[in-house]
Design a protein around this motif. Structure first.
Motif, short mmCIF file in Angstrom:
data_model
loop_
_atom_site.label_atom_id
_atom_site.label_comp_id
_atom_site.label_asym_id
_atom_site.label_seq_id
_atom_site.Cartn_x
_atom_site.Cartn_y
_atom_site.Cartn_z
N ALA A 110 0.83 -1.21 0.00
CA ALA A 110 0.00 0.00 0.00
C ALA A 110 0.86 1.26 0.00
O ALA A 110 0.55 2.24 -0.69
CB ALA A 110 -0.93 -0.01 1.22
N VAL A 111 1.93 1.25 0.77
CA VAL A 111 2.82 2.42 0.83
C VAL A 111 3.48 2.64 -0.54
O VAL A 111 3.58 3.78 -1.02
CB VAL A 111 3.87 2.23 1.94
CG1 VAL A 111 4.96 3.30 1.83
CG2 VAL A 111 3.21 2.31 3.31
N GLY A 137 -0.52 9.40 -1.76
CA GLY A 137 0.02 9.32 -0.41
C GLY A 137 0.29 10.65 0.23
O GLY A 137 0.54 10.73 1.44
N ALA A 138 0.28 11.73 -0.56
CA ALA A 138 0.46 13.06 -0.01
C ALA A 138 -0.78 13.56 0.71
O ALA A 138 -0.71 14.51 1.49
CB ALA A 138 0.85 14.04 -1.13
N HIS A 140 -2.67 9.04 6.69
CA HIS A 140 -2.88 8.82 8.12
C HIS A 140 -3.33 7.40 8.47
O HIS A 140 -2.82 6.80 9.43
CB HIS A 140 -3.86 9.85 8.67
CG HIS A 140 -3.24 11.21 8.83
ND1 HIS A 140 -3.90 12.28 9.43
CD2 HIS A 140 -2.01 11.68 8.48
CE1 HIS A 140 -3.11 13.33 9.43
NE2 HIS A 140 -1.97 13.01 8.85
N PRO A 141 -4.28 6.82 7.73
CA PRO A 141 -4.65 5.43 8.05
C PRO A 141 -3.49 4.45 7.88
O PRO A 141 -3.38 3.49 8.64
CB PRO A 141 -5.77 5.13 7.05
CG PRO A 141 -6.35 6.45 6.73
CD PRO A 141 -5.19 7.40 6.72
N LEU A 142 -2.62 4.71 6.91
CA LEU A 142 -1.45 3.84 6.74
C LEU A 142 -0.46 4.03 7.89
O LEU A 142 0.13 3.07 8.38
CB LEU A 142 -0.77 4.12 5.40
CG LEU A 142 -1.60 3.80 4.15
CD1 LEU A 142 -0.84 4.17 2.88
CD2 LEU A 142 -1.99 2.34 4.11
N ALA A 143 -0.30 5.26 8.33
CA ALA A 143 0.56 5.52 9.48
C ALA A 143 0.01 4.84 10.73
O ALA A 143 0.76 4.27 11.53
CB ALA A 143 0.68 7.03 9.71
N VAL A 187 -5.96 -2.75 0.96
CA VAL A 187 -6.90 -2.97 -0.14
C VAL A 187 -7.63 -1.68 -0.48
O VAL A 187 -7.80 -1.31 -1.65
CB VAL A 187 -7.90 -4.09 0.24
CG1 VAL A 187 -9.02 -4.18 -0.80
CG2 VAL A 187 -7.18 -5.43 0.35
N HIS A 188 -8.05 -0.96 0.55
CA HIS A 188 -8.79 0.29 0.34
C HIS A 188 -7.91 1.34 -0.35
O HIS A 188 -8.38 2.10 -1.20
CB HIS A 188 -9.30 0.83 1.68
CG HIS A 188 -10.39 1.85 1.54
ND1 HIS A 188 -11.63 1.53 1.05
CD2 HIS A 188 -10.42 3.17 1.82
CE1 HIS A 188 -12.38 2.61 1.05
NE2 HIS A 188 -11.68 3.64 1.50
N THR A 189 -6.64 1.37 0.00
CA THR A 189 -5.72 2.35 -0.60
C THR A 189 -5.57 2.11 -2.10
O THR A 189 -5.50 3.05 -2.89
CB THR A 189 -4.34 2.25 0.08
OG1 THR A 189 -4.48 2.55 1.47
CG2 THR A 189 -3.34 3.21 -0.54
#
Length: 387
Positions: free
Chosen positions: A262-263, A277-278, A284-287, A338-340
Motif C-alpha cells: 500500500a505504501v 500518499g500526499a 494517516h490510516p497507513l501511518a 486494499v482500500h488504498t
C-alpha cells in the motif's frame, strides 16, 4: 554509551538474512504454489538447510539452540516477504517445543533432528467439532489396554496432516484416583490403522490444507505418550503459548507485507498533482496501521522473551495479548491496504484481495479474540466469569 536496542545485533542479523531469503521467493512464488495446489517445499527446504526451521530446538538434537524469540523472527520476516510458512507454527514451534521439553530421550532422538532439518513434519490435533475454544470439552479419549493406548475421537481444522509424518493428538485419559478426565498428548504416525483424514473445503488461499480427523480404535504403543500422564495441562500449554506467539508473528508478517504494498502504491499512484500518499486521508490510516503493527510486535517480543526465560505464567498472559494485538493490527493493515489500492486492491495482479480472508484467520485461530478477552478479564483483571 551506545543506544539501547530492543533486538540484539544477532537477532537483527537473523532478521536481515531471513528477509533476503524471503525476497528470493516472494508473493509470486507463494501465489503460484497455491494456484497449482502444491506446497512450499522449495522454500521449506532452503529455510531448513540454512538452519531457520530448527532455530528454536536444542543443539544436541540438530537445532540452533535458540528459542521462540528467534523462530518468531523467521516466520515474521518470511510473512513480510509474502511467503509465510504456516507449518512453522505447528511443527517446530508446538510439536518440537513439547517434545524437547517433555518427550522421552527416545522421542527426542526420533523426532527432533528431522523437525530441525525440515525432513520431517508434525501436525497438531486439538480442535474438535463440539469443543470449539473450550479445551475442557475435548472428547477424544485414550484408554489403556495392556501395554497399548487406544484412541477414539474426532478433530477438525487440523493443518497439514497430509504432509506431516505424524500428528501430536490431544486426548483425555481417566485419572485412576478421581475418575476425572485429564489431557494427554500422543504421537500418532500418519499411516496408523484407524487414523483417517478428509479435507475441509476452505474459502482460503493457502498451500496448507485443513482436515477433519477420525480416530477409530487407534492403537498406539505405550511410548506414544509424550511426557508424564499426570502433567498433561502443563505439557499442553507448553505448546499453546508458542502457538499464540507464532500466530502473532504470522499475522505481523502478513500485515507488514500488505502495508508495504500500500505504501509503495500510495507513493507512486498519481491522480491529481501529487501522489495519493500526499493526502492525509490516505497517509494517516497507513501511518496508524504501521503504529499498530509496531506495538503488536513489542508485545510479541515480550511474550517470546518470557517464554524462553521459562516464565510460563507471565508468558501465557503476554502470548494471548500478543496474538490479539497482532491479529487486530493485521486485519486493519490488510483492509487499509486494499482500500488504498481501490479496485486494484482486489485484482490478482496485486494479490491483496485473498489476504482479507487470510487475515481473519489470526482473529479466529488458534483461539478467538473473544476468548482472549475472557482470559484477560479473568486472569489479568480478576473479574468474575460468566461461564
Amino acid at each position: 554509551m551506545g543506544t539501547p536496542t530492543i533486538e540484539s545485533e544477532e537477532h537483527r542479523a537473523l532478521r536481515k538474512a531471513v528477509a533476503a531469503l524471503g525476497s528470493r521467493y516472494g508473493r509470486e512464488y507463494f501465489a503460484r504454489v497455491v494456484a497449482e495446489g502444491a506446497h512450499t517445499d522449495d522454500l521449506w527446504s532452503e529455510a531448513a538447510r540454512l538452519g531457520y526451521l530448527g532455530v528454536n530446538l536444542p543443539e544436541e538434537h540438530g537445532g540452533g539452540g535458540g528459542g521462540i524469540v528467534e523462530l518468531s523472527i523467521v516466520l515474521e520476516e518470511l510473512g513480510a516477504a509474502g511467503c509465510p510458512l504456516l507449518m512453522m507454527v505447528v511443527s517446530p514451534a508446538i510439536c518440537g517445543t513439547v517434545i524437547a521439553r517433555f518427550g522421552t530421550e527416545e522421542q527426542k532422538r526420533t523426532w527432533l533432528p528431522g523437525l530441525a532439518d525440515g525432513s520431517r513434519k508434525m501436525a497438531f490435533g486439538i480442535t474438535e467439532p463440539d469443543a470449539g475454544s473450550n479445551s475442557h470439552r475435548i472428547t477424544t479419549t485414550a484408554r489403556k489396554d495392556g501395554e497399548e493406548w487406544v484412541l477414539n475421537g474426532r478433530k477438525v481444522f487440523i493443518s497439514g496432516v497430509d504432509i506431516a509424518d505424524a500428528t501430536l493428538i490431544v486426548g483425555r485419559t481417566e485419572d485412576a484416583r478421581t475418575g476425572r478426565l485429564k489431557p494427554c498428548l500422543f504421537i500418532v504416525p500418519r499411516d496408523t490403522p484407524g487414523f483417517g483424514r478428509s479435507p475441509i473445503a476452505m474459502e482460503l488461499s493457502a498451500p496448507e490444507k485443513q482436515f477433519e480427523l477420525t480416530l477409530d480404535d487407534v492403537r498406539l504403543p505405550a511410548d506414544a505418550l509424550v511426557g508424564d500422564e499426570d502433567a498433561g495441562l502443563l505439557q499442553l500449554f507448553a505448546g499453546l503459548n508458542p502457538e499464540r506467539i507464532m500466530t502473532a508473528a504470522f499475522a505481523l508478517g502478513m500485515g507488514r507485507y500488505a502495508l508495504g504494498r500500500a505504501v509503495d502504491y500510495a507513493g507512486t499512484r498519481q491522480v491529481w498533482k501529487e501522489p495519493i500518499g500526499a493526502h492525509q486521508a490516505v497517509a494517516h490510516p497507513l501511518a496508524q496501521a504501521h503504529i499498530e503493527l509496531e506495538l503488536a510486535r513489542l508485545m510479541m517480543q515480550k511474550a517470546a522473551h518470557l517464554y524462553d526465560a521459562g516464565d510460563d505464567l507471565a508468558a501465557g498472559e503476554a502470548a494471548n495479548m500478543a496474538k490479539y494485538a497482532a491479529a487486530e493490527a493485521a486485519v486493519h493493515a490488510v483492509d487499509q491496504a486494499v482500500h488504498t489500492l481501490g479496485g486494484n486492491g482486489l485484482t490478482q495482479e496485486y494479490g491483496l484481495g485473498s489476504m482479507i480472508t487470510a487475515a481473519r484467520v489470526a482473529r479466529i485461530a488458534p483461539v478467538s479474540r473473544e476468548m482472549i478477552l475472557n482470559f484477560v478479564s479473568h486472569q489479568s483483571l480478576g473479574l468474575p466469569k460468566s461461564y
